[in-house]
Motif scaffolding. Structure first.
Motif, PDB file in Angstrom:
ATOM      1  N   TYR A 144       0.819  -1.206   0.000  1.00  0.00           N
ATOM      2  CA  TYR A 144       0.000   0.000   0.000  1.00  0.00           C
ATOM      3  C   TYR A 144       0.855   1.259   0.000  1.00  0.00           C
ATOM      4  CZ  TYR A 144      -4.054   2.963   0.507  1.00  0.00           C
ATOM      5  OH  TYR A 144      -5.026   3.906   0.280  1.00  0.00           O
ATOM      6  N   ASP A 145       1.469   1.585   1.130  1.00  0.00           N
ATOM      7  CA  ASP A 145       2.345   2.754   1.159  1.00  0.00           C
ATOM      8  C   ASP A 145       3.654   2.438   0.437  1.00  0.00           C
ATOM      9  OD1 ASP A 145       0.668   4.413   2.519  1.00  0.00           O
ATOM     10  OD2 ASP A 145       1.772   4.404   4.407  1.00  0.00           O
ATOM     11  N   ALA A 146       4.091   3.353  -0.407  1.00  0.00           N
ATOM     12  CA  ALA A 146       5.432   3.303  -0.985  1.00  0.00           C
ATOM     13  C   ALA A 146       6.045   4.653  -0.661  1.00  0.00           C
ATOM     14  CB  ALA A 146       5.371   3.067  -2.491  1.00  0.00           C
ATOM     15  N   ARG A 153      17.156  10.724  -0.583  1.00  0.00           N
ATOM     16  CA  ARG A 153      17.601   9.618  -1.442  1.00  0.00           C
ATOM     17  C   ARG A 153      18.596   8.682  -0.745  1.00  0.00           C
ATOM     18  NH1 ARG A 153      17.486  11.195  -7.291  1.00  0.00           N
ATOM     19  NH2 ARG A 153      17.487   9.271  -8.520  1.00  0.00           N
ATOM     20  N   ARG A 154      18.461   8.548   0.573  1.00  0.00           N
ATOM     21  CA  ARG A 154      19.397   7.704   1.307  1.00  0.00           C
ATOM     22  C   ARG A 154      18.690   6.512   1.936  1.00  0.00           C
ATOM     23  NH1 ARG A 154      23.079  12.222   4.547  1.00  0.00           N
ATOM     24  NH2 ARG A 154      23.887  13.279   2.681  1.00  0.00           N
ATOM     25  N   VAL A 155      19.486   5.471   2.195  1.00  0.00           N
ATOM     26  CA  VAL A 155      18.997   4.280   2.890  1.00  0.00           C
ATOM     27  C   VAL A 155      19.510   4.358   4.319  1.00  0.00           C
ATOM     28  CG1 VAL A 155      18.972   1.768   2.939  1.00  0.00           C
ATOM     29  CG2 VAL A 155      19.033   2.966   0.743  1.00  0.00           C
ATOM     30  N   ARG A 156      18.597   4.486   5.261  1.00  0.00           N
ATOM     31  CA  ARG A 156      18.980   4.633   6.665  1.00  0.00           C
ATOM     32  C   ARG A 156      18.221   3.612   7.518  1.00  0.00           C
ATOM     33  NH1 ARG A 156      17.956  10.299   5.489  1.00  0.00           N
ATOM     34  NH2 ARG A 156      19.884  11.519   5.484  1.00  0.00           N
ATOM     35  N   PRO A 157      18.874   3.026   8.528  1.00  0.00           N
ATOM     36  CA  PRO A 157      18.172   2.103   9.435  1.00  0.00           C
ATOM     37  C   PRO A 157      16.977   2.748  10.124  1.00  0.00           C
ATOM     38  CG  PRO A 157      20.547   1.881   9.696  1.00  0.00           C
ATOM     39  CD  PRO A 157      20.323   3.065   8.804  1.00  0.00           C
ATOM     40  N   SER A 158      17.057   4.034  10.403  1.00  0.00           N
ATOM     41  CA  SER A 158      15.958   4.716  11.091  1.00  0.00           C
ATOM     42  C   SER A 158      14.684   4.729  10.265  1.00  0.00           C
ATOM     43  CB  SER A 158      16.358   6.155  11.432  1.00  0.00           C
ATOM     44  OG  SER A 158      16.657   6.889  10.253  1.00  0.00           O
ATOM     45  N   GLN A 159      14.800   4.548   8.957  1.00  0.00           N
ATOM     46  CA  GLN A 159      13.637   4.584   8.085  1.00  0.00           C
ATOM     47  C   GLN A 159      12.952   3.220   7.963  1.00  0.00           C
ATOM     48  OE1 GLN A 159      15.485   8.257   5.394  1.00  0.00           O
ATOM     49  NE2 GLN A 159      15.462   6.188   4.555  1.00  0.00           N
ATOM     50  N   ASP A 160      13.507   2.203   8.617  1.00  0.00           N
ATOM     51  CA  ASP A 160      12.892   0.877   8.600  1.00  0.00           C
ATOM     52  C   ASP A 160      11.607   0.840   9.431  1.00  0.00           C
ATOM     53  OD1 ASP A 160      15.002   0.072   7.062  1.00  0.00           O
ATOM     54  OD2 ASP A 160      16.013  -1.061   8.653  1.00  0.00           O
ATOM     55  N   GLN A 161      11.414   1.834  10.272  1.00  0.00           N
ATOM     56  CA  GLN A 161      10.217   1.904  11.107  1.00  0.00           C
ATOM     57  C   GLN A 161       9.409   3.149  10.750  1.00  0.00           C
ATOM     58  OE1 GLN A 161       9.196  -0.414  13.815  1.00  0.00           O
ATOM     59  NE2 GLN A 161      10.526  -1.572  12.432  1.00  0.00           N
ATOM     60  N   ARG A 162       8.085   2.968  10.592  1.00  0.00           N
ATOM     61  CA  ARG A 162       7.205   4.109  10.299  1.00  0.00           C
ATOM     62  C   ARG A 162       5.836   3.832  10.908  1.00  0.00           C
ATOM     63  NH1 ARG A 162       4.043   6.671   5.889  1.00  0.00           N
ATOM     64  NH2 ARG A 162       4.703   8.865   5.772  1.00  0.00           N
ATOM     65  N   ARG A 163       5.614   4.369  12.078  1.00  0.00           N
ATOM     66  CA  ARG A 163       4.399   4.067  12.837  1.00  0.00           C
ATOM     67  C   ARG A 163       3.142   4.395  12.041  1.00  0.00           C
ATOM     68  NH1 ARG A 163       3.051   0.972  17.341  1.00  0.00           N
ATOM     69  NH2 ARG A 163       0.948   1.597  17.968  1.00  0.00           N
ATOM     70  N   GLU A 164       3.147   5.502  11.328  1.00  0.00           N
ATOM     71  CA  GLU A 164       1.971   5.901  10.549  1.00  0.00           C
ATOM     72  C   GLU A 164       1.563   4.811   9.561  1.00  0.00           C
ATOM     73  OE1 GLU A 164       0.833   9.222   7.108  1.00  0.00           O
ATOM     74  OE2 GLU A 164       2.683   9.428   8.275  1.00  0.00           O
ATOM     75  N   THR A 165       2.543   4.236   8.883  1.00  0.00           N
ATOM     76  CA  THR A 165       2.245   3.184   7.915  1.00  0.00           C
ATOM     77  C   THR A 165       1.808   1.902   8.603  1.00  0.00           C
ATOM     78  OG1 THR A 165       3.708   4.074   6.212  1.00  0.00           O
ATOM     79  CG2 THR A 165       3.247   1.716   6.121  1.00  0.00           C
ATOM     80  N   PHE A 166       2.448   1.543   9.700  1.00  0.00           N
ATOM     81  CA  PHE A 166       2.041   0.329  10.409  1.00  0.00           C
ATOM     82  C   PHE A 166       0.584   0.435  10.885  1.00  0.00           C
ATOM     83  CE2 PHE A 166       6.745  -0.122  11.672  1.00  0.00           C
ATOM     84  CZ  PHE A 166       7.016  -0.836  10.517  1.00  0.00           C
ATOM     85  N   GLU A 167       0.182   1.605  11.370  1.00  0.00           N
ATOM     86  CA  GLU A 167      -1.203   1.783  11.800  1.00  0.00           C
ATOM     87  C   GLU A 167      -2.156   1.703  10.617  1.00  0.00           C
ATOM     88  OE1 GLU A 167      -1.190   5.473  13.911  1.00  0.00           O
ATOM     89  OE2 GLU A 167      -0.310   4.604  15.730  1.00  0.00           O
ATOM     90  N   ARG A 168      -1.738   2.242   9.481  1.00  0.00           N
ATOM     91  CA  ARG A 168      -2.581   2.172   8.282  1.00  0.00           C
ATOM     92  C   ARG A 168      -2.731   0.729   7.813  1.00  0.00           C
ATOM     93  NH1 ARG A 168      -0.246   6.036   5.006  1.00  0.00           N
ATOM     94  NH2 ARG A 168      -1.703   7.509   5.948  1.00  0.00           N
ATOM     95  N   LEU A 169      -1.625  -0.015   7.810  1.00  0.00           N
ATOM     96  CA  LEU A 169      -1.686  -1.413   7.405  1.00  0.00           C
ATOM     97  C   LEU A 169      -2.564  -2.231   8.345  1.00  0.00           C
ATOM     98  CD1 LEU A 169       2.038  -2.100   6.386  1.00  0.00           C
ATOM     99  CD2 LEU A 169       0.058  -2.094   4.862  1.00  0.00           C
ATOM    100  N   ALA A 170      -2.463  -1.982   9.648  1.00  0.00           N
ATOM    101  CA  ALA A 170      -3.308  -2.701  10.605  1.00  0.00           C
ATOM    102  C   ALA A 170      -4.774  -2.383  10.375  1.00  0.00           C
ATOM    103  CB  ALA A 170      -2.895  -2.345  12.032  1.00  0.00           C
ATOM    104  N   ASP A 171      -5.080  -1.122  10.129  1.00  0.00           N
ATOM    105  CA  ASP A 171      -6.459  -0.713   9.832  1.00  0.00           C
ATOM    106  C   ASP A 171      -6.985  -1.472   8.623  1.00  0.00           C
ATOM    107  OD1 ASP A 171      -8.866   0.867   9.688  1.00  0.00           O
ATOM    108  OD2 ASP A 171      -7.875   2.123   8.187  1.00  0.00           O
TER     109      ASP A 171
END
Length: 485
Positions: A331-333, A339-357
């Motif tokens: 769903y979310d992309a 344009r960087r790959v960072r470990p901190s970006q592996d988590q996104r609460r907003e998206t996890f809540e949307r996916l659970a919904d």
């Protein structure tokens, strides 16, 4: 019970999913509160014994940069073609730790991200690509079996569902063209039942499922047995290709000189600076449920082992694990500025809540189910939505990147293309458009972030507007630019 499900389907709103949650926030919070912020696959099995880093000066016939699926397949096939060839593989962190160990485990034969995208970018090569895709899928399956890799391989089919009225004719047309079995009503309920489903297309061939981490670790073991030297925690920092002599790849602690170099870094910045504008890191996020009982699965009609995906541009994909968990992703992309790959970006609460919904909207009988893992990872998206391959430095360096979420099967094909190019072979693979031409580049920052957000909003509007693309998406299509979740 079937009659009741039919009534719920008729009550489905015109847009099944949206950005405003419709599930009780307390229910969402409860479902996510114990989710581990790590990929389930990498948490499920112990990793192999670490390979030592490489320091000092070394020489080899073939150097592979990148220890994910693409690099591992390149290593194995290189040794199968020439057992005497000296092959070294270096990985910046651990083999299989990035996209190869955190994807959904869907293996598709397609090399073009579906027929529609293939027709847009490779219309003159569709028959050849279809045949090569089948050959690659078969070879992948046979290799796993031949080396006894316990990857939990399952060929159990794929159910594509329509969640909006405008998606139904497309599934019906696909079935009419031989693309699978069209399902509605009770026939659809026999494979999965949801108030958001309007129709389905069941495809039985050329779809498989694996445990990604087990596959990556298994490929690494096979590569080592064939004589490949693997070195982890060895980051490539530069590439130099003098006109005479070997290609030099530098690391923080040394240099490796190789006759040929295969770059399998995918989402990470290429050692060839000229290629860095042809991919962009787009983050995909995933939830994994606790193991479900037979009664819970029967309540949603999903008693088979097939995977499921919906037909929206912003789509969900889901499947079962060996112990009957449900992986729920998509769903979310999300493109993060910079344009960087960072470990901190592996988590996104907003998206996890949307996916659970969306999970609970899709399967109301699973009220009370909890998620044990929630993670994300970067996908190397290209504007043609499929990989591109090529060679540089007078054919001494090959590259393969831009898989856009289709890498689990297609990386093996990319490995073959790179080796063909490095060996100077003229093959069907090297003559393909995707092996001869680069996709449309993606502008650098500060232009990339606003442009990608603009296209994402246009994609969302298209889904809400009966699948009708607005002016921006139509113009992008004319220039061969695509975007998908």
């Amino acid at each position: 019970m079937v009659r009741g499900r039919a009534v719920r389907r008729e009550r489905t709103p015109p847009t099944a999913y949206g950005h405003r949650p419709r599930t009780d926030p307390r229910r969402i919070e409860e479902s996510l509160k114990d989710a581990a912020p790590v990929p389930f696959w990498l948490d499920d099995v112990p990793g192999p014994v670490p390979h030592p880093p490489l320091a000092g000066a070394h020489e080899t016939d073939l150097l592979i940069v990148g220890g994910g699926f693409c690099g591992l397949w390149t290593a194995i096939i290189a040794k199968e073609r020439d057992p005497q060839r000296e092959v070294v593989l270096i990985e910046a962190v651990r083999t299989g730790w990035a996209a190869s160990g955190r994807n959904g485990g869907f293996v598709e034969a397609s090399l073009t991200h579906g027929e529609e995208n293939g027709a847009l970018h490779f219309s003159r090569e569709r028959d050849v690509l279809a045949r090569l895709a089948t050959e690659n899928f078969t070879a992948l399956r046979d290799t796993i079996a031949r080396y006894g890799i316990d990857a939990e391989w399952e060929e159990t089919g794929m159910l594509t569902v329509a969640t909006e009225p405008h998606q139904v004719p497309g599934l019906r047309d696909a079935a009419r063209d031989g693309g699978g079995d069209y399902l509605e009503g009770e026939a659809l309920d026999a494979y999965a039942s949801s108030p958001v489903y309007r129709a389905g297309l069941l495809t039985r061939d050329e779809h498989a499922y694996v445990h990604p981490a087990k596959l990556a670790f298994g490929l690494a073991r096979v590569a080592e047995k064939l004589g490949v030297r693997i070195h982890e925690h060895t980051r490539a920092t530069g590439l130099r290709a003098p006109r005479s002599g070997r290609v030099e790849v530098t690391t923080p602690d040394g240099v490796i000189r190789a006759r040929r170099v295969a770059l399998a870094t995918n989402v990470f910045p290429s050692l060839l600076p000229a290629l860095r504008l042809f991919t962009v890191p787009v983050y995909d996020y995933v939830l994994m449920t606790e193991p479900l009982s037979a009664e819970q699965l029967a309540a949603i009609g999903w008693t088979g082992r097939h995977g499921i995906a919906d037909s929206s541009r912003e789509f969900h994909y889901y499947r079962k694990t060996a112990d009957d968990r449900i992986l729920w992703g998509g769903y979310d992309a999300v493109y993060h500025r910079g344009r960087r790959v960072r470990p901190s970006q592996d988590q996104r609460r907003e998206t996890f809540e949307r996916l659970a919904d969306h999970f609970f909207l899709t399967f109301p009988p699973l009220d009370g189910v909890r998620f044990t893992h929630a993670w994300g990872g970067a996908i190397d998206m290209s504007t043609q939505l499929v990989a591109f391959h090529g060679a540089a430095k007078n054919g001494r360096v090959a590259y393969s990147a831009g898989y856009t979420g289709l890498g689990l099967g297609a990386t093996r094909f990319g490995a073959e293309v790179m080796l063909d190019l490095l060996e100077g072979r003229d093959t069907e693979r090297t003559r393909l458009r995707m092996s001869r031409r680069l996709p449309v580049p993606i502008p650098p920052e500060p232009f990339a972030f606003p442009l990608i957000q603009l296209i994402r909003r246009a994609v969302a509007r298209s889904d809400r507007n009966g699948g009708k693309d607005g002016l921006l998406l139509r113009l992008a299509g004319l220039f061969g630019v695509g975007f998908d979740s």
